[in-house]
Design a protein around this motif. Sequence first.
Motif, mmCIF file in Angstrom:
data_model
loop_
_atom_site.group_PDB
_atom_site.id
_atom_site.type_symbol
_atom_site.label_atom_id
_atom_site.label_comp_id
_atom_site.label_asym_id
_atom_site.label_seq_id
_atom_site.Cartn_x
_atom_site.Cartn_y
_atom_site.Cartn_z
ATOM 1 N N GLY A 110 0.703 -1.327 -0.030
ATOM 2 C CA GLY A 110 0.052 0.039 0.048
ATOM 3 C C GLY A 110 0.907 1.187 0.025
ATOM 4 N N ALA A 111 2.085 1.285 0.853
ATOM 5 C CA ALA A 111 2.702 2.436 0.653
ATOM 6 C C ALA A 111 3.220 2.974 -0.282
ATOM 7 C CB ALA A 111 3.936 2.216 2.005
ATOM 8 N N LEU A 112 3.691 1.771 -1.073
ATOM 9 C CA LEU A 112 4.629 1.958 -2.771
ATOM 10 C C LEU A 112 3.275 2.456 -3.415
ATOM 11 C CD1 LEU A 112 6.728 -1.020 -3.017
ATOM 12 C CD2 LEU A 112 7.140 1.381 -2.480
ATOM 13 N N ALA A 113 2.126 1.737 -3.589
ATOM 14 C CA ALA A 113 0.902 2.293 -4.064
ATOM 15 C C ALA A 113 0.674 4.029 -4.027
ATOM 16 C CB ALA A 113 -0.345 1.565 -4.259
ATOM 17 N N ASP A 114 0.654 4.224 -2.884
ATOM 18 C CA ASP A 114 0.293 5.753 -2.357
ATOM 19 C C ASP A 114 1.419 6.590 -3.127
ATOM 20 O OD1 ASP A 114 -2.222 4.562 -1.426
ATOM 21 O OD2 ASP A 114 -1.188 4.968 0.659
ATOM 22 N N ALA A 115 2.768 6.117 -2.596
ATOM 23 C CA ALA A 115 3.935 6.959 -3.233
ATOM 24 C C ALA A 115 3.783 7.337 -4.717
ATOM 25 C CB ALA A 115 5.104 6.339 -2.559
ATOM 26 N N ALA A 116 3.593 6.212 -5.269
ATOM 27 C CA ALA A 116 3.605 6.212 -6.655
ATOM 28 C C ALA A 116 2.472 7.184 -7.347
ATOM 29 C CB ALA A 116 3.734 4.556 -7.406
ATOM 30 N N ALA A 117 1.382 6.727 -6.765
ATOM 31 C CA ALA A 117 0.305 7.378 -7.494
ATOM 32 C C ALA A 117 0.417 9.043 -7.075
ATOM 33 C CB ALA A 117 -1.156 7.180 -6.536
ATOM 34 N N ALA A 118 1.049 9.480 -5.941
ATOM 35 C CA ALA A 118 1.303 10.925 -5.778
ATOM 36 C C ALA A 118 2.632 11.368 -6.710
ATOM 37 C CB ALA A 118 1.846 11.086 -4.204
ATOM 38 N N THR A 119 3.492 10.622 -6.965
ATOM 39 C CA THR A 119 4.558 10.999 -7.822
ATOM 40 C C THR A 119 4.040 11.305 -9.299
ATOM 41 O OG1 THR A 119 6.216 9.841 -6.555
ATOM 42 C CG2 THR A 119 6.842 10.350 -8.766
ATOM 43 N N LEU A 120 3.107 10.088 -9.714
ATOM 44 C CA LEU A 120 2.849 10.170 -11.157
ATOM 45 C C LEU A 120 1.811 11.416 -11.102
ATOM 46 C CD1 LEU A 120 2.169 6.440 -11.413
ATOM 47 C CD2 LEU A 120 3.556 7.751 -12.976
ATOM 48 N N ALA A 121 1.040 11.698 -10.111
ATOM 49 C CA ALA A 121 -0.050 12.879 -10.194
ATOM 50 C C ALA A 121 0.848 13.900 -10.474
ATOM 51 C CB ALA A 121 -1.141 12.878 -9.067
ATOM 52 N N GLY A 122 1.911 14.066 -9.404
ATOM 53 C CA GLY A 122 2.664 15.251 -9.505
ATOM 54 C C GLY A 122 3.167 15.764 -10.755
ATOM 55 N N LEU A 123 3.696 14.662 -11.278
ATOM 56 C CA LEU A 123 4.614 14.961 -12.860
ATOM 57 C C LEU A 123 3.193 15.165 -13.994
ATOM 58 C CD1 LEU A 123 7.115 12.490 -12.534
ATOM 59 C CD2 LEU A 123 7.320 14.625 -12.498
ATOM 60 N N GLY A 124 1.985 14.756 -13.538
ATOM 61 C CA GLY A 124 0.839 15.376 -14.537
ATOM 62 C C GLY A 124 0.525 14.076 -15.230
ATOM 63 N N TYR A 125 0.710 12.804 -14.915
ATOM 64 C CA TYR A 125 0.307 11.763 -15.601
ATOM 65 C C TYR A 125 -0.977 11.317 -15.337
ATOM 66 C CZ TYR A 125 5.170 11.023 -17.186
ATOM 67 O OH TYR A 125 6.371 11.043 -17.817
ATOM 68 N N GLY A 126 -2.069 12.065 -15.901
ATOM 69 C CA GLY A 126 -3.569 11.826 -15.677
ATOM 70 C C GLY A 126 -3.804 10.903 -16.331
ATOM 71 N N ASN A 127 -3.285 9.852 -17.296
ATOM 72 C CA ASN A 127 -3.832 8.527 -17.914
ATOM 73 C C ASN A 127 -3.181 7.503 -17.136
ATOM 74 O OD1 ASN A 127 -0.916 8.894 -18.842
ATOM 75 N ND2 ASN A 127 -1.438 8.245 -20.725
ATOM 76 N N VAL A 128 -2.692 7.488 -15.961
ATOM 77 C CA VAL A 128 -2.452 6.253 -15.040
ATOM 78 C C VAL A 128 -3.201 6.131 -13.806
ATOM 79 C CG1 VAL A 128 -0.515 5.122 -13.998
ATOM 80 C CG2 VAL A 128 -0.075 6.767 -15.636
ATOM 81 N N GLN A 129 -3.912 5.001 -13.699
ATOM 82 C CA GLN A 129 -4.816 4.642 -12.390
ATOM 83 C C GLN A 129 -3.851 3.434 -11.754
ATOM 84 O OE1 GLN A 129 -9.017 3.578 -13.094
ATOM 85 N NE2 GLN A 129 -8.353 3.894 -15.190
ATOM 86 N N VAL A 130 -3.822 3.774 -10.426
ATOM 87 C CA VAL A 130 -2.740 2.884 -9.510
ATOM 88 C C VAL A 130 -3.683 2.219 -8.594
ATOM 89 C CG1 VAL A 130 -1.096 2.902 -7.748
ATOM 90 C CG2 VAL A 130 -0.906 4.606 -9.633
#
Length: 226
Positions: A110-130
Amino acid sequence: MHELAALRAWMVREQLAARGIEAPLVLAAMRKVPREAFIPARLRARAYEDAPLPIAAGQTISQPYIVALMIQALALRGGESVLEIGTGSGYAAAVLAQIAGQVCTVERIGALADAAAATLAGLGYGNVQVRHADGSQGWPGQAPYDAIIVTAGGPEIPPSLKAQLKIGGRLVMPVGASPHAQALICLTRHAGDVFSREVLADVRFVPLIGAEAWPEADSPPQPRRG
Ligand code: SAM
């Protein structure tokens, strides 16, 4: 040019193109994604080393060459729906997101899923669902997929993942009888139950742990000696 961007261009030239990665979409994607954003701050100077690096929870971000080799094997043309199992840092999901239309990625920690989702969102990757779940069973709600990539090693290709692959689609996964050493397999689905497989390379990935993979209690078992 910023120092890290220069290192990234060097990495694409020397670690990927020079070793036979040819797909223009893969090379362009890896020229764009800032690998340094996906690794712990203390390791950022090593972001473009030709190696996997540790991330949180005892996991790893894969070697850039292996990420490129796996994504190239998917033969994406752009716009596809892709499932990734093993989000980890989110780096491979970002590379996929540069090429595909939609990326669904599943992580069991879970901690990795949350961190990755935040990183991806921060970089503007709106086409990724975690999603935080056992990815050995895929993500049935979003299936079928044009391509599936598994970034952890299992004893065999999970039947659920084969079932979630479109006809004509490709699945790339490390498979091996040991949780610590695998052959990188590219599976193509030709018809319902008709698949062909090709071995791409010998690899060493962390184990895929789940209902259709290595059991948690036994993981990671020590390699047998003698
Ligand atoms: N693709 C990642 C990246 O770009 O950083 C690297 C992934 S790392 C080599 C493998 C990941 O697979 C780990 O984060 C691990 O927790 C995850 N994993 C292992 N078993 C899993 C499962 N059943 N479902 C989802 N993720 C799993």
